[in-house]
Every structure is written in C-alpha cells, then in structure tokens.
Design an enzyme around this catalytic site. Structure first.
Site, PDB file in Angstrom:
ATOM      1  N   LYS A  16      33.659  34.854  33.796  1.00 10.31           N
ATOM      2  CA  LYS A  16      33.769  36.314  33.869  1.00 10.31           C
ATOM      3  C   LYS A  16      32.449  37.001  33.470  1.00 10.31           C
ATOM      4  CE  LYS A  16      38.038  36.903  35.315  1.00 10.31           C
ATOM      5  NZ  LYS A  16      38.376  37.646  36.536  1.00 10.31           N
ATOM      6  N   ILE A  26      47.396  42.069  29.894  1.00 16.25           N
ATOM      7  CA  ILE A  26      48.186  43.008  30.703  1.00 16.25           C
ATOM      8  C   ILE A  26      49.665  42.629  30.643  1.00 16.25           C
ATOM      9  CG2 ILE A  26      48.533  43.966  33.012  1.00 16.25           C
ATOM     10  CD1 ILE A  26      45.850  44.743  31.650  1.00 16.25           C
ATOM     11  N   TYR A  71      36.768  30.160  31.402  1.00 14.68           N
ATOM     12  CA  TYR A  71      37.256  31.465  31.901  1.00 14.68           C
ATOM     13  C   TYR A  71      36.288  32.575  31.497  1.00 14.68           C
ATOM     14  CZ  TYR A  71      40.500  35.472  32.308  1.00 14.68           C
ATOM     15  OH  TYR A  71      41.102  36.665  32.612  1.00 14.68           O
TER      16      TYR A  71
END
Ligand SMILES: NC(=O)c1ccc[n+]([C@@H]2O[C@H](COP(=O)([O-])OP(=O)(O)OC[C@H]3O[C@@H](n4cnc5c(N)ncnc54)[C@H](O)[C@@H]3O)[C@@H](O)[C@H]2O)c1
Length: 257
Positions: free
Chosen positions: A83, A109, A79
């Site tokens: 990114k 988030i 991941y």
C-alpha cells in the site's frame, strides 16, 4: 476502459493484511503487479484513479496516537508495504505524468452487507454476526487494542467526495480519513447495552495482534477536513445500533430502547 468509455477507475482488488501475510507471493502478484497494470491503464487513458490505502501503511516506528498524513511509514507486513508502494507510485505518476491519482487511507471498515475479507479489523464486523446468532463471541485481539474504524456509508461518502473534489482543493494526493477509534472491550460494552447477555472470550491470534500493535490507534485527518470538507456522520453508539438492526436484531434492539 475503451469500449465503455471509462473515465474514473476505482481499484479495490487486494489481499488484506492477515491473508496477505499467509501468502506473500500471491499478495505481491495481486497488490503490486495488479496495481502496476491499473497504473499503466490509467496513465495511458488519462483516467482519474482512486486507490484505497489503509492504517496498515504505517508501522511500529510511526507515531500512533494520533498518526498524521506525513510521518515515518515503515510497515512490517506485505500488505502495508504494497500500500505504501501504491501511494508513492500514484503520487510519482501524478507529478511526473499528470495522472489524476487520488488515495484515501481507510480505517477498519465496518459493514453489515459483506463478510470480513481477512483483515486485522475483521473482529469488529464478525462480532455483530455472532452477537445476534449466539450472544457469544471469541475475539482474536486483546481487549484494549485500539484501532481507527469507520462505517461503510462514511467510507463511500469520503471516496466520492475526494473523487469529486476540485483539483485545486487537493494539497496532497493521499489523505488519512477518520471517524472513530475503539477497542474490543469498548465495542463489547456498547453491544451489551442492546444485548445484556452478550459474552466475549479472548483467544488472541499472535499474527493479527502483532499487526494491530504496529498500526495507528487514532488517525489525524485534519488535512482532509480542511482541504475538501471531509466530515464523518457515524460514531460508535450509532454504528452499533445500525449494525445490530441491519443484521437482523430489530426486535431485540427495540426491546432495549
Ligand atoms: N475492509 C477494510 O477494512 C479496509 C480497510 C482499508 C483499506 N481497504 C482496502 O479496500 C479494498 C477492498 O477491501 P475489502 O475489505 O473489500 O476486501 P475483500 O477481500 O472483501 O475484497 C477484495 C477483492 O479483491 C478481489 N481480488 C483478489 N484477488 C484478485 C485478482 N487476482 N484479480 C482481481 N480481483 C482480485 C477479490 O475477489 C475481492 O473482491 C482493498 O484494497 C483494501 O486494501 C479495506
């Protein structure tokens, strides 16, 4: 893009950290090849392109408290690698071809409207659902695991703000954004102010814990605040009240207030 005369593209599709680690070939296909497709379309049609990056774009050799925009980035998850790749490719296309690439590194988030998507910060969303449903929660990170977090409204505001910012205000194309940092035990204490009987046990998931231990504890977002006026609205106590209210404990919150 052509038929609907699209000019701005927000590219959110990705496998999140824990899910990606469990299926590396699919994570490569979605997070890297999928991103290449988007990059080609954006460059070909001259689109303004937004891609979210993450605290996961840093790794164990990055400074963790605080983590600045520019520092060592050697993540050890697919991941994070995907990114960093997106950050670098977007910036490369910007300098080479003039692509209007804009990228924010989001903290974890927190939102009441959707179920967690398989990330390392999922506990901070699930905990509210379980607190309301059963007053019990089993946490998969250690109690003192401190990570940067943000309420969804602040995340959306930052995303629109950076997309609307005049090009001349952007000294970089990838920015950290920050609102608050907390650990599970601090979040639990805050929830207990509303639900005193709330009980938490810890059953640590070694995969998620190892990921969390390599991530920033706190983001330095001073460049975003200086360049395009980033400012968060919500801190921890407000976040907890908002989440408990939104998930349906209005009566309990009212009783304790
Ligand atoms: N949630 C967070 O805390 C957080 C933090 C930092 C960055 N981000 C980034 O924000 C973005 C959205 O995250 P989220 O939390 O909404 O995750 P999510 O798992 O809820 O959403 C990811 C979306 O990607 C879609 N997707 C997966 N494979 C696809 C494919 N092959 N083709 C098309 N769509 C596909 C899924 O259907 C899903 O709607 C991601 O890029 C993530 O890296 C999220």
């Amino acid at each position: 893009v052509v038929n609907n005369r699209i000019t701005w593209l927000f590219h959110y599709s990705a496998l999140l950290s824990a899910v990606a680690e469990a299926n590396v070939p699919l994570a490569r296909a979605v997070n890297i090849t999928g991103f290449h497709n988007i990059l080609d379309i954006a460059a070909e049609h001259n689109l303004r392109l937004f891609v979210p990056s993450t605290i996961g774009a840093f790794g164990p050799t990055s400074p963790r408290n605080p983590t600045p925009d520019l520092c060592i980035q050697r993540p050890r998850t697919i991941y994070g690698v995907s990114k960093v790749h997106a950050e670098l490719m977007g910036e490369y296309y910007h300098y080479k071809y003039g692509l209007d690439f804009r990228c924010l590194r989001y903290p974890g988030i927190i939102s009441a409207d959707s179920q967690p998507g398989g990330g390392t910060t999922d506990y901070a969303v699930q905990i509210f659902h379980d607190a309301i449903k059963s007053s019990k929660f089993q946490c998969n990170l250690k109690p003192d695991t401190r990570l940067p977090m943000m309420y969804i409204d602040d995340c959306l505001k930052a995303t629109l703000d950076v997309m609307e910012a005049p090009t001349t205000s952007l000294s970089m194309r990838t920015y950290n954004i920050s609102a608050m940092s907390f650990s599970p035990e601090e979040l639990v204490q805050e929830i207990k102010k509303h639900i005193p009987e709330f009980q938490v046990t810890y059953n640590v998931d070694p995969v998620r814990q190892a990921i969390a231990d390599s991530w920033p504890m706190k983001f330095d977002d001073s460049n975003a605040r200086r360049d395009w006026g980033w400012k968060h609205d919500m801190d921890l106590s407000e976040l907890v009240t908002t989440m408990l209210n939104a998930i349906g404990s209005d009566s309990r919150v009212a009783q304790t207030n």
